[in-house]
Design an enzyme around this catalytic site. Structure first.
Site: not given
Ligand code: BGC
Length: 928
Positions: A316
């Site tokens: 993530d």
């Molecule tokens: C989120 C993800 C997301 C990523 C990219 C993160 O903060 O937890 O779900 O895909 O950001 O935007």
């Protein structure tokens, strides 16, 4: 056949080939350059993974552009792999992934491991290696449609999609999402979100599907099939146990291996098996103490090994956990780097200092390139940056949005109602309806059809006087926005008895919409204005209900949220209640379609709505900042409520229709594929409608104990005309029947009597059938993973009660005194009922911090409950007093994240005082 690498040296060419199984047969290489063809053949016999070098001499055009078709032929196999060379370099394709990696420099491999930023609000791109034909791929969020910096299409959110119980609808919607991605050159959609809705307060529940792993897995599989049918990869996220947003980057979920496997990982198993997703995203949190992207056993052994996932795993965005550890653990890509060059250098240093091996890094690159090679990026020419067929897509949003709405209450056939009626439309959210939650899951749309517009489009007449109350109305503020404290509810309009009575005179019925903003990075709280109605909402519901009932007219409530809200205190004041959820940009039209009966509601709840937060199995332990204890173990959601007989507001699988369905002829047949359950469903009512049929199993307790019911299949009927029938089926395989027995690290099916049942909800079981499994069956032996870092006293049938309804918190909003406070963290925040706000004080030498609450009068006190963010002094005393002059020390306590201190005394003042210098940070002090 695996092509490992090739070397051209002058006019001589060597190709390294291996096979995952032993091979004996013929290998031929067919070289082509314009019109010229050369063929080299060899008979070979090699064992599994043994390298064979095919050497081809005197090929005169190796310095030009050419292709080689390598064919292996034996009795049973004939396979050709195609290699294209430009300027002497093999070009990336699905056939040449290993070769491409073998050609990459260490610097290029490190750079490929680190994703880079992207324009247009997309989430990331990957590193390009031009000479090897490796393009960049674009990745963007997810899950309710394509999130870029311009309007796309706002589809129903995850929960609404799951509430349809409709695999085809899911696939249709996500095929459209895939098409949208193609319009914007996006190769991987960062969705679906498939964390289990373990806790009703999780701020990201709206992105997720269900509290049940089977439903979650099926929905994720069909999400995947839809998007990937358009050539756009998906990303299952967030692997795993990312079940709270509070302290999401650091909190550790403490969970038994059985619950991990049976509840939290199982959905991934289904999605990988049935959908073959391109990518998976690991979570932010720790799992049993280990950062999710560093959990080698869960990533390499379980996901890639046991489940057979063959794409790449990304972290993530900006997740914790060392990059070297990520590489060694099988987390193939690091995302969210603020400076990819710096992070690539960190990886290079790890390589140089032997913290990771080149082989480990190669594996990450191979996994990434296997996805790049099958992505649309390989053939992309032009990007239109537009959405095609928007009208058709919006029509689907409208239809699927309506199918995901859940009719919760419909007294004396309040609904459907004929158009043309005059409606008093109350509630901010009727005029500023939410279509989606916020954060990565938010989709920009050109227009949200509000409830007001939907009703107008359906030819209802709206009371202008009521509407004029809302001309300047504001959206419901988020709980984190302290200036717009929703408990003060300054934004909801006051509906006095007079206003309500006037409206009742002038209208045929009233509608009131309740909404909550919900978002990534923040959880909800069990307070007024969040889980509960705020004062103005409660007053409005009461006044509207009374006035309209007195006038013999109906009152309908719409719920526009991503999570359950508390309803038991007010639901009986409404004649009909419709959960409209966050169902996409056509939400107002979908709502009107249900209200008018144009669409007969068929949505059912994919997660339980409890009576109160205190009824949920881990309410005493949520949210937590450091360790989040999964006391509920396998008893998540309905598994808990059914087994322990806890009444709920609306149970799992619940949802009303304007017609009735009868279930007959329930049969169970054993076949080679498994037990085929079938049931005849007849629409015995007057209106055409669809039914979400649910199949459950009750397993015999044996080596493991089991919940009362577990979902093992479901089917959504097509639209059935009145009196029409259909037989629906579900095949129950070993995967649904097996249970994980941790001491032996094996999946097994217990011996004994199993009851299959079919029902309209988990509580509305219509028919059952029993089968007996004579002997225990071992389905699969695996390896133990993710050991508990500490003892966990989980809920069991013998140890059922983890959470206590403490009753009324006497300290709520009472006067408090404290030794000091940091700016913005005043003492009052420890008695405001919110777990977001806290009292905190920076410790200075020699100071023992203290905190006192004045209950206003001397009262009986049974206990004090403290929820800490931290407490550096480790120990504290609890003192009481009647006059705040003479104090009695009554308990010495050791800090725990949640201290429940039983007292059984009377007092007016309660004080806590640190035993040593240091600081406190206290979310809440409650006195019962
Ligand atoms: C989120 C993800 C997301 C990523 C990219 C993160 O903060 O937890 O779900 O895909 O950001 O935007």
């Amino acid at each position: 056949m695996i092509l490992n690498y090739s070397r051209a040296d002058g006019e001589n060419y060597t190709l390294s080939i291996s096979f995952s199984d032993p091979f004996w047969g013929e290998i031929s290489a067919n070289f082509k350059h314009g019109e010229i063809t050369r063929t080299v053949k060899a008979d070979i016999s090699v064992s599994a993974n043994e390298e064979f070098l095919l050497s081809c001499q005197n090929i005169e055009f190796l310095s030009d552009d050419y292709t080689v078709d390598v064919t292996c032929k034996s009795k049973d196999i004939s396979k050709t792999k195609h290699i294209k060379y430009i300027s002497g370099y093999p070009q990336l394709s699905s056939d040449t992934v290993k070769m491409a990696v073998a050609e990459m420099t260490a610097e290029e491999k490190c750079a490929l491991f680190v994703a880079r930023g992207a324009e247009r609000h997309m989430a990331a791109t990957t590193f390009v290696v031009e000479r090897l034909g490796i393009p960049t791929i674009y990745m963007a969020d997810g899950p309710a449609g394509l999130r870029v910096d311009v309007p796309t299409v706002g589809y129903p959110s995850g929960t609404t999609l799951a509430n349809t119980w409709d695999r085809d609808a899911m696939q249709k919607v996500t095929a459209f999402m895939g098409d949208d991605c193609n319009g914007f050159g996006v190769d991987v959609l960062l969705a679906p979100g498939m964390n289990i809705q373990k806790n009703i307060l999780n701020g990201r529940n709206f992105e997720y599907f269900s509290e049940d792993p089977y439903l979650t897995g099926m929905m994720a599989a069909h999400y995947t099939l839809g998007a990937q049918s358009e050539g756009v990869g998906v990303c299952l996220k967030h692997y795993s146990t990312n079940n709270q947003e509070s302290s999401r980057m650091t909190v550790s979920s403490v969970v038994t291996e059985r619950a991990l496997r049976e509840i939290y990982l199982k959905g991934y198993d289904y999605a990988v098996e049935k959908g073959a997703p391109y990518t998976v995203m690991t979570a932010y949190n720790r799992i049993n103490g280990v950062c999710a992207p560093n959990a080698k056993d869960l990533i390499t052994d379980v996901l890639k090994g046991e489940f057979g996932f063959d794409g790449f795993v990304m972290s993530d965005w900006g997740a914790h956990g060392g990059k070297d550890m990520m590489i060694a653990s099988g987390n193939d890509m690091y995302c969210g780097s603020p400076d990819p060059a710096v992070d690539a250098n960190i990886v290079k240093e790890a390589l140089t200092s032997d913290k990771i091996t080149e082989k480990q890094l190669d594996l990450c690159c191979e996994n990434i390139l296997s996805v790049v090679a099958r992505s649309q990026a390989m053939n992309r020419t032009e990007i239109s940056y537009t959405i095609s067929n928007k009208e058709e897509k919006l029509q689907t949003v409208r239809e699927v949005g309506a199918d995901g709405m859940v009719l919760m209450k419909n007294d004396i056939d309040t609904l459907p109602m004929s158009t043309g009626k005059k409606i008093a439309l109350f509630g901010n959210a009727s005029y500023t309806t939410e279509h989606c939650g916020y954060g990565a899951g938010y989709v920009i749309v050109s227009h949200v059809v509000t409830v007001k517009e939907g009703l107008e489009n359906a030819d209802f007449r709206l009371d202008g006087d009521v509407a004029s109350l809302y001309t300047d109305c504001k959206r419901h503020p988020h709980i984190l926005n302290q200036e717009a404290n929703p408990t003060d509810d300054q934004f909801e309009i006051v509906i006095t008895e007079d206003i309500a009575q006037n409206a009742a005179k002038n209208n045929d019925c009233a509608i009131f919409t309740i909404s909550r903003m919900t978002m990534e990075g923040a959880d909800h709280t069990d307070i007024k204005g969040d889980l509960r109605l705020n004062d103005r909402e409660a007053e409005a519901v009461k006044n509207i209900s009374r006035a309209f009932r007195k006038a013999g007219k109906k009152f309908i409530v719409l719920i526009n949220t991503g999570n359950p809200i508390e309803m038991s205190s007010w639901a009986d004041m409404a004649d009909a209640i419709l959960y409209i959820g966050l169902s996409g940009e056509q939400i107002g039209n979908s709502t009107a379609d249900i209200l008018t009966g144009k669409v007969n509601p068929s949505g059912k709840l994919a997660s339980t709505w409890p009576l109160a937060f205190a009824d949920t199995p881990c309410s005493d332990h949520y949210p937590n900042s450091e360790w989040c204890f999964y006391y509920d173990d396998i008893y998540v959601g309905y598994r808990y409520y059914t087994t322990f007989d806890i009444p709920t507001m609306y149970e799992f699988g619940y949802g009303l229709s304007y017609t009735k369905f009868d279930y007959t002829d329930f049969n169970v047949n054993k076949t080679d594929e498994g037990y085929v359950l079938s049931v005849k469903v007849t629409n015995s009512g007057k209106l055409a409608g669809r039914e979400a049929v649910q199949f459950y199993v009750s397993k015999p307790d044996g080596k493991n104990e089991h919940p009362m019911l577990e979902l093992v299949g479901f089917a959504k009927t097509p639209l059935l005309a009145s009196q029409d029938s259909i037989v629906v089926t579900a095949t129950v395989t070993d995967k649904e029947l097996m249970t994980y027995f941790t001491p032996d690290a094996q999946w097994m099916i217990e011996q004994g009597e199993y009851t299959f049942s079919v029902g309209a909800s988990v509580k509305d079981i219509r028919m059952t059938q029993k089968i007996v499994i004579e002997k225990e069956i071992v389905v699969r032996r695996v390896k133990n993973v993710s050991p508990l870092p500490m003892e966990l006293d989980t809920i069991t049938k013998k140890n059922p009660k983890r959470c206590v309804d403490h009753g009324v918190n006497l300290a709520l909003e009472k006067t408090v005194y404290a030794s000091g406070a940091e700016e913005g963290f005043d003492a009052i925040y420890a008695v405001d009922g919110s777990h977001y706000t806290r009292w905190s004080a920076i410790g200075t030498q020699g100071e023992h911090y203290w905190f006192t609450v004045d209950l206003g009068e001397t009262t009986d006190i049974s206990k004090v409950v403290l929820r800490w963010e931290s407490n550096s002094s480790g120990q504290f005393d609890v003192m009481i007093s009647d006059d705040s002059i003479e104090w009695n020390k009554i308990k010495e306590c050791k800090y725990e994240p949640v201290n429940t201190i039983e007292l059984g005394i009377t007092a007016r003042y309660v004080k806590i005082i640190g035993k040593a210098e240091g600081f406190f940070s206290l979310y809440e002090l409650a006195v019962y």
